[in-house]
Write a protein that holds these residues in place. Structure first.
Motif, mmCIF file in Angstrom:
data_model
loop_
_atom_site.group_PDB
_atom_site.id
_atom_site.type_symbol
_atom_site.label_atom_id
_atom_site.label_comp_id
_atom_site.label_asym_id
_atom_site.label_seq_id
_atom_site.Cartn_x
_atom_site.Cartn_y
_atom_site.Cartn_z
ATOM 1 N N UNK A 78 16.974 -26.109 6.351
ATOM 2 C CA UNK A 78 15.895 -25.543 6.736
ATOM 3 C C UNK A 78 15.339 -24.280 5.813
ATOM 4 N N UNK A 79 14.122 -24.247 5.719
ATOM 5 C CA UNK A 79 13.718 -23.086 4.952
ATOM 6 C C UNK A 79 13.815 -21.936 5.590
ATOM 7 N N UNK A 80 14.596 -20.779 5.115
ATOM 8 C CA UNK A 80 14.593 -19.544 5.626
ATOM 9 C C UNK A 80 13.802 -18.539 4.904
ATOM 10 N N UNK A 81 13.196 -17.475 5.369
ATOM 11 C CA UNK A 81 12.526 -16.443 4.879
ATOM 12 C C UNK A 81 13.115 -15.031 5.160
ATOM 13 N N UNK A 82 13.073 -14.112 3.772
ATOM 14 C CA UNK A 82 13.290 -12.995 3.943
ATOM 15 C C UNK A 82 12.015 -12.178 3.599
ATOM 16 N N UNK A 83 11.736 -11.254 4.588
ATOM 17 C CA UNK A 83 10.482 -10.329 4.505
ATOM 18 C C UNK A 83 11.107 -9.106 3.784
ATOM 19 N N UNK A 84 10.379 -8.270 2.934
ATOM 20 C CA UNK A 84 10.511 -6.929 2.380
ATOM 21 C C UNK A 84 9.215 -6.286 2.094
ATOM 22 N N UNK A 85 9.362 -4.831 2.006
ATOM 23 C CA UNK A 85 8.336 -4.235 1.623
ATOM 24 C C UNK A 85 7.809 -3.006 2.879
ATOM 25 N N UNK A 86 8.424 -3.258 3.760
ATOM 26 C CA UNK A 86 8.182 -2.280 4.851
ATOM 27 C C UNK A 86 8.535 -1.100 4.584
ATOM 28 N N UNK A 87 8.339 0.051 5.526
ATOM 29 C CA UNK A 87 8.709 1.339 5.438
ATOM 30 C C UNK A 87 7.820 2.295 6.009
ATOM 31 N N UNK A 88 8.084 3.834 5.849
ATOM 32 C CA UNK A 88 7.303 4.404 6.228
ATOM 33 C C UNK A 88 6.146 4.913 5.100
ATOM 34 N N UNK A 89 4.856 5.253 6.062
ATOM 35 C CA UNK A 89 3.629 5.470 5.053
ATOM 36 C C UNK A 89 2.809 6.266 5.857
ATOM 37 N N UNK A 90 2.065 7.267 5.155
ATOM 38 C CA UNK A 90 1.137 8.050 5.872
ATOM 39 C C UNK A 90 -0.107 7.385 6.177
ATOM 40 N N UNK A 91 -0.724 7.702 7.008
ATOM 41 C CA UNK A 91 -2.202 7.164 7.313
ATOM 42 C C UNK A 91 -2.840 7.045 5.814
ATOM 43 N N UNK A 92 -3.670 6.053 5.943
ATOM 44 C CA UNK A 92 -4.697 5.843 4.613
ATOM 45 C C UNK A 92 -3.711 5.489 3.323
ATOM 46 N N UNK A 93 -2.401 5.420 3.615
ATOM 47 C CA UNK A 93 -1.638 4.819 2.296
ATOM 48 C C UNK A 93 -1.638 3.387 2.530
ATOM 49 N N UNK A 94 -0.927 2.697 1.492
ATOM 50 C CA UNK A 94 -0.842 1.185 1.266
ATOM 51 C C UNK A 94 0.507 0.620 1.203
ATOM 52 N N UNK A 95 0.802 -0.395 1.612
ATOM 53 C CA UNK A 95 2.093 -1.280 1.548
ATOM 54 C C UNK A 95 1.925 -2.608 1.100
ATOM 55 N N UNK A 96 2.958 -3.282 0.482
ATOM 56 C CA UNK A 96 2.700 -4.557 0.290
ATOM 57 C C UNK A 96 3.987 -5.222 0.654
ATOM 58 N N UNK A 97 3.670 -6.263 1.583
ATOM 59 C CA UNK A 97 4.650 -7.010 2.076
ATOM 60 C C UNK A 97 4.907 -8.090 1.323
ATOM 61 N N UNK A 98 6.160 -8.745 1.220
ATOM 62 C CA UNK A 98 6.495 -10.081 0.764
ATOM 63 C C UNK A 98 7.564 -10.879 1.508
ATOM 64 N N UNK A 99 7.148 -12.101 1.515
ATOM 65 C CA UNK A 99 7.965 -12.810 2.234
ATOM 66 C C UNK A 99 8.530 -14.074 1.401
ATOM 67 N N UNK A 100 9.757 -13.960 1.017
ATOM 68 C CA UNK A 100 10.426 -14.939 0.153
ATOM 69 C C UNK A 100 11.042 -16.223 0.890
ATOM 70 N N UNK A 101 10.899 -17.512 0.497
ATOM 71 C CA UNK A 101 11.589 -18.409 1.063
ATOM 72 C C UNK A 101 12.416 -18.977 0.411
ATOM 73 N N UNK A 102 13.592 -19.519 1.031
ATOM 74 C CA UNK A 102 14.725 -20.086 0.232
ATOM 75 C C UNK A 102 14.495 -21.513 -0.283
#
Length: 115
Positions: free
Chosen positions: A1-25
């Motif tokens: 079965x495929x598994x996923x690993x998410x990354x890119x989260x964290x603490x950011x100030x209002x108005x800021x940006x983040x990019x989340x990634x989900x990598x599949x096995x």
């Protein structure tokens, strides 16, 4: 079965940006839908954005114009670009794949928007 690993989260100030990634096995090329969900403390999990195997995208109203979902089948990756973040975007974000076998969820990544 495929598994996923998410990354890119964290603490950011209002108005800021983040990019989340989900990598599949494994391959996501045959997935009908790839999606990002989120669950804030004390709230139900909600759909944030999805992208079909045909490239159709949908977003929850609260993130329209701020978030962009993208799917790179060749890299078995789904991304969520999040701009103009607000404190109410604080949540654990999960990716989910739906294919002919059913649904597979990632383990989640925490996004905290705070000053």
């Amino acid at each position: 079965q495929v598994q996923f690993v998410e990354s890119g989260g964290g603490l950011v100030h209002p108005g800021g940006s983040l990019r989340l990634s989900c990598a599949a096995s494994g391959s996501i090329a045959n997935a009908y839908v790839m999606a990002w969900y989120r669950q804030a403390p004390g709230k139900q999990r909600e759909l944030v954005a999805l992208i079909t195997n045909g490239g159709v995208t949908k977003y929850v109203d609260s993130v329209k114009g701020r978030f962009t979902i993208s799917r790179i089948n060749a890299q078995n990756t789904v991304n969520l670009q999040m701009n103009s973040l607000k404190p109410e975007d604080t949540a654990v974000y999960y990716c989910k794949m739906t294919d002919r076998f059913g649904e597979v969820w990632g383990q989640g990544t925490l996004v905290t928007v705070s000053s």
